[in-house]
Scaffold this active site. Structure first.
Site, PDB file in Angstrom:
ATOM      1  N   GLU A 212       0.884  -1.172   0.000  1.00 29.19           N
ATOM      2  CA  GLU A 212       0.000   0.000   0.000  1.00 29.19           C
ATOM      3  C   GLU A 212       0.916   1.214   0.000  1.00 29.19           C
ATOM      4  O   GLU A 212       1.453   1.592   1.045  1.00 29.19           O
ATOM      5  CB  GLU A 212      -0.904  -0.006   1.246  1.00 29.19           C
ATOM      6  CG  GLU A 212      -1.860  -1.184   1.330  1.00 29.19           C
ATOM      7  CD  GLU A 212      -3.066  -1.041   0.427  1.00 29.19           C
ATOM      8  OE1 GLU A 212      -3.343   0.086  -0.041  1.00 29.19           O
ATOM      9  OE2 GLU A 212      -3.722  -2.061   0.168  1.00 29.19           O
ATOM     10  N   CYS A 246      -2.238   9.498   2.490  1.00 26.42           N
ATOM     11  CA  CYS A 246      -1.752   8.888   1.243  1.00 26.42           C
ATOM     12  C   CYS A 246      -2.630   9.238   0.048  1.00 26.42           C
ATOM     13  O   CYS A 246      -2.137   9.338  -1.068  1.00 26.42           O
ATOM     14  CB  CYS A 246      -1.637   7.381   1.404  1.00 26.42           C
ATOM     15  SG  CYS A 246      -3.174   6.616   1.917  1.00 26.42           S
TER      16      CYS A 246
HETATM   17  P1  NAD Z   1       8.048   4.564   5.192  1.00 26.84           P
HETATM   18  O1  NAD Z   1       8.120   3.763   3.955  1.00 26.84           O
HETATM   19  O2  NAD Z   1       9.225   5.401   5.543  1.00 26.84           O
HETATM   20  O3  NAD Z   1       7.778   3.616   6.465  1.00 26.84           O
HETATM   21  C1  NAD Z   1       6.744   2.656   6.497  1.00 26.84           C
HETATM   22  C2  NAD Z   1       7.152   1.503   7.427  1.00 26.84           C
HETATM   23  O4  NAD Z   1       8.331   0.914   6.933  1.00 26.84           O
HETATM   24  C3  NAD Z   1       7.453   1.919   8.854  1.00 26.84           C
HETATM   25  O5  NAD Z   1       6.978   0.933   9.742  1.00 26.84           O
HETATM   26  C4  NAD Z   1       8.953   1.999   8.902  1.00 26.84           C
HETATM   27  O6  NAD Z   1       9.439   1.697  10.190  1.00 26.84           O
HETATM   28  C5  NAD Z   1       9.346   0.922   7.908  1.00 26.84           C
HETATM   29  N1  NAD Z   1      10.623   1.204   7.252  1.00 26.84           N
HETATM   30  C6  NAD Z   1      11.168   2.400   6.981  1.00 26.84           C
HETATM   31  N2  NAD Z   1      12.360   2.261   6.368  1.00 26.84           N
HETATM   32  C7  NAD Z   1      12.561   0.942   6.249  1.00 26.84           C
HETATM   33  C8  NAD Z   1      13.612   0.160   5.703  1.00 26.84           C
HETATM   34  N3  NAD Z   1      14.708   0.717   5.156  1.00 26.84           N
HETATM   35  N4  NAD Z   1      13.498  -1.185   5.748  1.00 26.84           N
HETATM   36  C9  NAD Z   1      12.418  -1.752   6.275  1.00 26.84           C
HETATM   37  N5  NAD Z   1      11.387  -1.066   6.805  1.00 26.84           N
HETATM   38  C10 NAD Z   1      11.460   0.270   6.800  1.00 26.84           C
HETATM   39  O7  NAD Z   1       6.735   5.434   5.066  1.00 26.84           O
HETATM   40  P2  NAD Z   1       6.201   6.554   6.038  1.00 26.84           P
HETATM   41  O8  NAD Z   1       7.077   7.763   5.925  1.00 26.84           O
HETATM   42  O9  NAD Z   1       5.991   5.980   7.402  1.00 26.84           O
HETATM   43  O10 NAD Z   1       4.767   6.864   5.406  1.00 26.84           O
HETATM   44  C11 NAD Z   1       4.578   7.778   4.369  1.00 26.84           C
HETATM   45  C12 NAD Z   1       4.418   7.085   3.039  1.00 26.84           C
HETATM   46  O11 NAD Z   1       3.474   6.046   3.140  1.00 26.84           O
HETATM   47  C13 NAD Z   1       3.886   8.017   1.971  1.00 26.84           C
HETATM   48  O12 NAD Z   1       4.528   7.751   0.752  1.00 26.84           O
HETATM   49  C14 NAD Z   1       2.427   7.649   1.874  1.00 26.84           C
HETATM   50  O13 NAD Z   1       1.819   7.949   0.640  1.00 26.84           O
HETATM   51  C15 NAD Z   1       2.482   6.186   2.130  1.00 26.84           C
HETATM   52  N6  NAD Z   1       1.209   5.723   2.637  1.00 26.84           N
HETATM   53  C16 NAD Z   1       0.448   4.884   1.887  1.00 26.84           C
HETATM   54  C17 NAD Z   1      -0.793   4.490   2.369  1.00 26.84           C
HETATM   55  C18 NAD Z   1      -1.699   3.582   1.599  1.00 26.84           C
HETATM   56  O14 NAD Z   1      -2.619   3.041   2.208  1.00 26.84           O
HETATM   57  N7  NAD Z   1      -1.504   3.378   0.320  1.00 26.84           N
HETATM   58  C19 NAD Z   1      -1.225   4.943   3.607  1.00 26.84           C
HETATM   59  C20 NAD Z   1      -0.412   5.783   4.326  1.00 26.84           C
HETATM   60  C21 NAD Z   1       0.814   6.166   3.855  1.00 26.84           C
END
Ligand code: NAD
Length: 488
Positions: A212, A246
């Site tokens: 997602e 998002c």
């Molecule tokens: P992110 O990708 O930085 O983090 C998401 C999750 O991944 C967190 O639990 C984080 O701890 C983990 N993570 C981060 N870096 C990692 C790595 N190198 N290896 C493994 N895991 C890792 O995203 P964010 O900043 O928390 O959220 C914002 C993003 O999420 C935006 O792009 C937004 O559009 C997207 N988003 C999508 C939805 C959806 O339902 N489609 C909903 C909310 C947010």
């Protein structure tokens, strides 16, 4: 948490799954009821954690976090007995006498990784879906929303034994250790870049995934739109969680003929809805200093026609409108995830469609229009996860339709039945009867084998004689006889 500890949790969950403890539907229902009770009882504690992490108002916390989770658990409680039943499907004539059915089977031990922007609503529903489908579940919350992460941990650990559902908080190290484990399914919500990394790690074990993700979701306001409604709903959709959504409308394409009038209405709406953003207690803040600085750096003050100010002490940024924006501006180079509305002007809808299609497939697309032809043109030309007509954001809040992206904005869907399906493998079974066994398909082959195979399969002369539709083949010998005599 140490690597060994994480490994032990995963192994314990696998053993618990293998014990069959999660497969009993009554057990699942019992736990889902506990989730529901916990949420109803602790509504104000959940709202307080969201306020501490994101400055969310109680109203936004209820509407877009608590109510959505309650809807998901209610859906599962209402439908779980139906969803977990085997489903009989038609058997091809050549495979008679058999009973064909699909059996909903849980994957096993699944990993749910969630982001910080809706840290309750994007964590608990996949857990509900995974548990309803009969899996054990390891949850990894975001380090950026520590108060809600702690609440999620306390909540799930007070409801479930650790071998059923466990929560791992922490940051980079924990993420790495988790992705080194072999899961039966990974459900990830977050950014595109991390999504790619997850997919690569999952590929090593051929683990199925749902991603997602996010991206730049366009809004189009055409010359036939109801402008006051469009302005009001655009500002609402962008203002919710101060743009850290998002599916937030990322940028707006406005038809040149109505642009000035529309922008006047947008400015009026911002003032009407938020007043003085920086001193409005119901107006949220940016999650942390790093993101605050990133969002501020996207504002080109020479193009600002409303707002533009911010307060580093509270991490609040005014709702900001930038006019005459082009794809060369910094604000158009990445997902904004903050309260900035970049406005691009257009003359021909075809040009807008071409610009959208040149880029990553959006998670959401919104069009404000009263022209059915324009709406149809956009919908039939562009590929996007989901969206609204004359509205923003709200298509996400339902259990009746799946939610998810397409292409670069994600893969897979959840919410309601799609959520159950995501965490379920449908095992296809043919149960062949043993009291009769026609010998025509076995070796040694002769002309009769070919004759039977030609005439007992789809489109065969027998089907044609009986005037049977191959898609509604009878399911059993009795059905076939009934079908034959009805035809007679
Ligand atoms: P992110 O990708 O930085 O983090 C998401 C999750 O991944 C967190 O639990 C984080 O701890 C983990 N993570 C981060 N870096 C990692 C790595 N190198 N290896 C493994 N895991 C890792 O995203 P964010 O900043 O928390 O959220 C914002 C993003 O999420 C935006 O792009 C937004 O559009 C997207 N988003 C999508 C939805 C959806 O339902 N489609 C909903 C909310 C947010």
């Amino acid at each position: 948490m140490e690597k060994q500890q994480i490994h032990a949790i995963v192994e314990n969950q696998k053993a618990y799954f293998d014990s069959g403890a999660t497969k009993c539907v009554d057990v699942r229902i019992g736990y889902l009821k506990k989730i529901k009770e916990y949420i109803i009882k602790n509504e104000s504690t959940i709202a307080a954690a969201l306020k501490a992490d994101l400055g969310k108002s109680a109203y936004e916390s209820y509407l877009c976090e608590i109510a959505v989770v309650l809807a998901e658990v209610n859906y599962m409680l209402k439908n779980i007995r139906r969803l977990t039943k085997n489903k009989t499907v038609p058997t091809p004539f050549g495979q008679q006498l058999s009973h064909s059915y699909v059996r909903p089977t849980p994957y096993g031990t699944v990993l749910v990784m969630s982001p910080w922007n809706y840290p309750f609503m994007l964590t608990i529903p996949p857990v509900i879906d995974a548990v309803a489908a009969g899996n054990t579940c390891i949850v990894k919350t975001s380090a950026y929303s520590p108060n809600t992460s702690k609440l999620v941990k306390d909540m799930l650990e007070s409801i479930f034994p650790q071998e059923y559902v466990s929560v791992i908080t922490g940051g980079r190290e924990e993420n790495t250790y988790l992705l080194d484990e072999k899961f039966d399914y990974i459900f990830f919500t977050g950014s595109k870049n991390v999504g790619k990394l997850i997919l690569r790690k999952a590929a090593e074990n051929l683990t199925p995934v749902t991603l997602e993700l996010g991206g730049k979701s366009p809004t189009i306001v055409d010359e036939t739109a109801s402008l006051r409604i469009a302005a009001r709903r655009l500002v609402f959709g962008k203002g919710f969680n101060v743009g850290q959504t998002c599916v937030a409308p990322d940028y707006v394409y406005v038809h040149r003929s109505i642009k000035d009038k529309f922008l006047t209405l947008v400015k009026e709406e911002i003032t009407r809805q938020f007043g003085d953003c920086l001193n409005n207690e119901y107006y949220g803040c940016i999650i942390n200093d790093k993101h605050f600085e990133r969002v501020c750096s996207l504002i080109d003050h020479s193009k600002v026609i409303h707002g533009g100010k911010s307060d580093p002490a509270t991490r609040k940024i005014q709702m900001t409108v930038m006019d005459n924006v082009t794809w060369d501006d910094a604000v158009m180079k990445e997902e904004i995830f903050g309260p900035i509305i970049p406005v691009l002007t257009y003359d021909r809808l075809d040009d807008v469609i071409a610009e959208i299609k040149k880029r990553d497939k959006p998670l959401a697309l919104y069009i404000f229009s009263s022209s059915k032809a324009n709406i149809e043109k956009v919908h039939s030309s562009c590929s996007f996860g989901g969206g609204c007509i004359n509205e923003t954001d709200i298509h996400v809040i339902t259990t009746a339709m799946g939610f998810g992206g397409v292409g670069e904005s994600g893969m897979g869907q959840y919410h309601g039945k799609d959520g159950f399906d995501t965490f379920t493998h449908y095992t296809s079974i043919v149960d062949k009867k043993t009291w009769i066994d026609l010998g025509q398909r076995y070796q040694p082959y002769n002309k009769m084998n070919l004759w039977f195979s030609r005439n007992l399969n789809f489109g065969s002369t027998i089907h044609k004689t009986l005037k049977m539709d191959c898609n509604t083949l009878p399911n059993s010998f009795n059905e076939l006889l009934g079908f034959y005599f009805r035809k007679k």
